[in-house]
Design an enzyme around this catalytic site. Structure first.
Site, PDB file in Angstrom:
ATOM      1  N   HIS A  49     -79.898  33.207 -51.272  1.00 61.45           N
ATOM      2  CA  HIS A  49     -81.191  33.180 -50.569  1.00 61.45           C
ATOM      3  C   HIS A  49     -82.390  33.128 -51.521  1.00 61.45           C
ATOM      4  O   HIS A  49     -83.501  32.811 -51.094  1.00 61.45           O
ATOM      5  CB  HIS A  49     -81.365  34.420 -49.682  1.00 61.45           C
ATOM      6  CG  HIS A  49     -80.408  34.482 -48.531  1.00 61.45           C
ATOM      7  ND1 HIS A  49     -80.220  33.445 -47.652  1.00 61.45           N
ATOM      8  CD2 HIS A  49     -79.575  35.485 -48.107  1.00 61.45           C
ATOM      9  CE1 HIS A  49     -79.319  33.788 -46.740  1.00 61.45           C
ATOM     10  NE2 HIS A  49     -78.900  35.013 -47.001  1.00 61.45           N
TER      11      HIS A  49
ATOM     12  N   ASP B  60     -70.847  31.072 -46.715  1.00 67.63           N
ATOM     13  CA  ASP B  60     -71.440  32.325 -46.232  1.00 67.63           C
ATOM     14  C   ASP B  60     -72.016  32.063 -44.834  1.00 67.63           C
ATOM     15  O   ASP B  60     -72.510  30.969 -44.554  1.00 67.63           O
ATOM     16  CB  ASP B  60     -72.546  32.779 -47.199  1.00 67.63           C
ATOM     17  CG  ASP B  60     -73.110  34.148 -46.846  1.00 67.63           C
ATOM     18  OD1 ASP B  60     -72.747  35.127 -47.527  1.00 67.63           O
ATOM     19  OD2 ASP B  60     -73.914  34.243 -45.887  1.00 67.63           O
TER      20      ASP B  60
ATOM     21  N   HIS C 270     -74.647  32.989 -43.493  1.00 65.71           N
ATOM     22  CA  HIS C 270     -76.095  32.769 -43.490  1.00 65.71           C
ATOM     23  C   HIS C 270     -76.430  31.466 -44.234  1.00 65.71           C
ATOM     24  O   HIS C 270     -75.666  31.034 -45.106  1.00 65.71           O
ATOM     25  CB  HIS C 270     -76.806  33.958 -44.148  1.00 65.71           C
ATOM     26  CG  HIS C 270     -76.473  35.266 -43.495  1.00 65.71           C
ATOM     27  ND1 HIS C 270     -75.504  36.130 -43.974  1.00 65.71           N
ATOM     28  CD2 HIS C 270     -76.957  35.830 -42.359  1.00 65.71           C
ATOM     29  CE1 HIS C 270     -75.405  37.176 -43.176  1.00 65.71           C
ATOM     30  NE2 HIS C 270     -76.275  37.027 -42.179  1.00 65.71           N
TER      31      HIS C 270
ATOM     32  N   ASP D 133     -68.773  36.815 -44.600  1.00 64.58           N
ATOM     33  CA  ASP D 133     -69.447  37.343 -43.407  1.00 64.58           C
ATOM     34  C   ASP D 133     -69.361  36.408 -42.200  1.00 64.58           C
ATOM     35  O   ASP D 133     -69.954  36.690 -41.158  1.00 64.58           O
ATOM     36  CB  ASP D 133     -70.912  37.728 -43.715  1.00 64.58           C
ATOM     37  CG  ASP D 133     -71.623  36.745 -44.608  1.00 64.58           C
ATOM     38  OD1 ASP D 133     -71.119  35.628 -44.791  1.00 64.58           O
ATOM     39  OD2 ASP D 133     -72.718  37.090 -45.112  1.00 64.58           O
TER      40      ASP D 133
HETATM   41  C1  3YP Z   1     -80.488  39.554 -44.788  1.00 59.34           C
HETATM   42  C2  3YP Z   1     -81.347  40.303 -43.802  1.00 59.34           C
HETATM   43  C3  3YP Z   1     -80.663  40.237 -42.474  1.00 59.34           C
HETATM   44  C4  3YP Z   1     -79.425  39.434 -42.685  1.00 59.34           C
HETATM   45  C5  3YP Z   1     -79.157  39.506 -44.158  1.00 59.34           C
HETATM   46  C6  3YP Z   1     -78.300  38.400 -44.660  1.00 59.34           C
HETATM   47  C7  3YP Z   1     -77.747  38.715 -46.003  1.00 59.34           C
HETATM   48  C8  3YP Z   1     -76.603  37.827 -46.324  1.00 59.34           C
HETATM   49  O1  3YP Z   1     -75.447  38.160 -46.212  1.00 59.34           O
HETATM   50  N1  3YP Z   1     -76.851  36.606 -46.760  1.00 59.34           N
HETATM   51  O2  3YP Z   1     -75.885  35.757 -47.062  1.00 59.34           O
HETATM   52 ZN    ZN Z   2     -74.451  36.158 -45.740  1.00 60.55          ZN
END
Ligand code: 3YP
Ligand code: ZN
Length: 366
Positions: free
Chosen positions: A139, A176, A178, A264
């Site tokens: 991210h 992932d 996300h 996840d």
């Molecule tokens: C970050 C804030 C709410 C969800 C979270 C995601 C973190 C993650 O696993 N990113 O791949």
């Molecule tokens: Zn994630």
């Protein structure tokens, strides 16, 4: 040839503080551990050990990415901000991304561990490699950390592979749950880096990861998002691989494939609403190994991202490592019969529709 493995005790010492204070800063939620804590990763490593697989892996020593190496993809301001906060009592990389004292160095070690995994694969010391790092990275954008990520471990490693080994085309396949927005944004205008992200549609970050985000300028067509509906399981993910990921890789012909690997998207993850099983992760790994052996001498590197089920991440991770090594341990996934009873694993029409829409994007790859 063996499979390489990167791990460092310091990865477990990255402190993410108290989840209640971060996520719901009010006196309504009992304080508790941040979702991104050492437990899932430590348990993954521990299952590798007790299964006997760890003995079969080649240990790759993690190293610290230098500030100059991180600055290949991040701004000096971002690096300096994290470093300064880390030298005091920690801080927040933006929002929801708290860290403690010393996390700057640990983040250097996470990026450097991913670099070391790439070095070992590119130099032919191992056939493929997994870097089990913390903090995660996909991210983080050039100038800010977010979503539990400080520096883009995979992005730093891609820039390193190019700068020191002269690799041309590099592809990432981010499974992932996300959206891999950071990797996407860092290489958005770069046609030599194909960034592919499979993720739960509209999960995180907000308004990020749509089909319309295709890259820009010379990089147009070299970013492919595959947003999948909640509830997608092995059938949908494997269909997305067959119909989008593999054809895209075959058109792109990378010299190296890197996977930002989060577990996840599993059927029991607290931060996602997908249904992937350990067998799904095993199968996706097999398909990527096949693509890698066809296209780039088998060069495949994975760098750990999310995955928050302490009971299930280890089995997903073991399945991936068994596939990468070609060694089956005696360990059975104890969840398999339970998750099998839930059903819903076969590809469904609304999932196929989402995959077909993403499949139209691969024609832009030259
Ligand atoms: C970050 C804030 C709410 C969800 C979270 C995601 C973190 C993650 O696993 N990113 O791949
Ligand atoms: Zn994630």
């Amino acid at each position: 040839m063996a499979t390489g493995f990167v791990f460092h005790e310091l990865y477990m010492w990255h402190n993410t503080w108290n989840w209640a204070q971060v996520f719901a800063p009010s006196l309504t939620v009992q304080p508790g551990e941040h979702a991104e804590n050492p437990e899932t990763k430590r348990r993954f490593r521990n299952l590798l050990e007790v299964s006997g697989l760890l003995d079969q892996l080649v240990t790759i020593k993690a190293r610290y990415a230098s500030e100059d190496e991180i600055a290949r993809v991040h701004t000096r301001e971002h690096i300096a901000r994290i470093k300064a906060m880390s030298a005091e009592n920690g801080g927040d990389a933006s929002s929801l991304t708290p860290f403690g004292k010393g996390s700057f160095e640990i983040a250097q070690l996470a990026a450097g561990g991913t670099m070391a995994a790439c070095d070992a694969v590119i130099e032919g010391r191992v056939k493929n490699a997994y870097a089990l790092v913390r903090p995660p990275g996909h991210h983080a954008t050039a100038d800010v950390g977010m979503g539990f990520c400080l520096f883009g471990n995979v992005a730093v490693a891609i820039a390193h592979a190019r700068a020191t080994h002269g690799l041309g085309r590099i592809a990432t396949v981010d499974w992932d749950v996300h959206h891999g927005n950071g990797t996407q944004s860092i290489f958005y205008a770069d046609p030599t880096t194909l960034t592919i992200s499979l993720h739960q549609d509209n999960l995180f970050p907000d308004a990020s990861g749509s089909l319309a985000e295709r890259g820009e300028g010379a990089g147009e067509g070299y970013n492919i998002n595959i947003p999948l509906p909640p509830g997608s399981g092995d059938g949908a993910y494997l269909a997305a691989f067959e119909q989008v990921v593999l054809p895209a890789l075959r058109r792109f012909k990378p010299d190296l494939i890197i996977v930002p690997s989060g577990f996840d998207a599993s059927g029991v993850d607290p931060l996602g609403r997908m249904m992937v099983t350990s067998e799904g992760y095993r199968a996706m790994t097999g398909l990527l190994m096949q693509a890698a052996s066809e296209l780039c001498g088998g060069r495949l590197v994975m760098s750990h991202e999310g995955g928050y089920s302490p009971m299930y991440v280890p089995y997903c991770g073991l399945a991936v490592m068994e596939e990468m090594t070609g060694i089956r341990t005696a360990v059975e996934d104890p969840w398999k019969p339970h998750m099998a009873k839930w059903g819903q694993q076969a590809l469904q029409p609304h999932q196929q529709q989402a995959i077909a829409a993403a499949a139209r994007l691969i024609e832009a790859i030259a």
